[in-house]
Scaffold this active site. Structure first.
Site, short mmCIF file in Angstrom:
data_model
loop_
_atom_site.label_atom_id
_atom_site.label_comp_id
_atom_site.label_asym_id
_atom_site.label_seq_id
_atom_site.Cartn_x
_atom_site.Cartn_y
_atom_site.Cartn_z
N HIS A 36 0.83 -1.20 0.00
CA HIS A 36 0.00 0.00 0.00
C HIS A 36 0.87 1.25 0.00
O HIS A 36 2.07 1.18 0.17
CB HIS A 36 -0.95 0.01 1.22
N ALA A 37 0.20 2.38 -0.19
CA ALA A 37 0.82 3.70 -0.04
C ALA A 37 -0.09 4.51 0.87
O ALA A 37 -1.26 4.16 1.07
CB ALA A 37 0.97 4.38 -1.40
#
Length: 130
Positions: free
Chosen positions: A48-49
Site C-alpha cells: 500500500h501507499a
C-alpha cells in the site's frame, strides 16, 4: 525518491546497547507505534501507499526487504540493524518481504489509523501519480 535512511542514536554499554527514538530522530510527531512479528516464511506485508501518513520502519530483530515505488522508480532496501530506520514519506508504495526467522519490524507513524489514508491497489496508486 522521498525516503531516507536514518541513524538512530545508540548508547553502547557492556550490559547491552540502548537506542532512543524521539521527535528529532523521525522528524514528525509520533501518533502511532506498531510492530510486525511471527511473519511466516514467504509472506509479504505492506502492499500500500499512504496519502498523508509518514512512517519510520526499523528492523528491531532479524532482517527484511522493503520494496519502494514512487510511481517512476523502484528501489529495494534491506533493513537489518536496530539502530537504522527507513523514513518513508507520503505517496510512496511499499511492500515488505523476505523476512528472516524471528524478525521484528517496528513501525512509527505520524498519524493514527485512518483507512481513507491508504491506497491499497497498485494501479490506483500509479494513476494517482499522473
Amino acid at each position: 525518491m522521498n525516503i531516507q535512511l536514518i541513524h538512530i542514536p545508540k548508547i553502547e554499554d557492556p550490559r547491552g546497547n540502548l537506542s532512543v527514538i524521539e521527535h528529532e530522530v523521525v522528524s514528525f510527531d509520533i501518533k502511532r507505534v506498531y510492530y510486525l512479528y511471527d511473519v511466516p516464511a514467504g509472506a509479504e506485508r505492506g502492499g500500500h501507499a499512504h496519502i498523508q501518513q509518514r512512517e519510520c520502519l526499523i528492523a528491531l530483530s532479524g532482517s527484511f526487504e522493503v520494496i519502494l515505488n514512487d510511481g517512476k522508480t523502484e528501489k529495494t532496501i534491506t533493513l537489518n540493524k536496530p539502530f537504522e530506520g527507513l523514513l518513508i514519506n507520503e505517496g510512496i508504495w511499499r511492500e515488505l518481504k523476505n523476512f528472516s526467522s524471528g524478525s521484528v519490524c517496528l513501525v512509527i507513524a505520524s498519524e493514527v489509523f485512518e483507512e481513507a489514508d491508504y491506497i491499497r491497489d497498485f494501479n490506483e496508486f500509479l494513476a494517482s501519480k499522473n
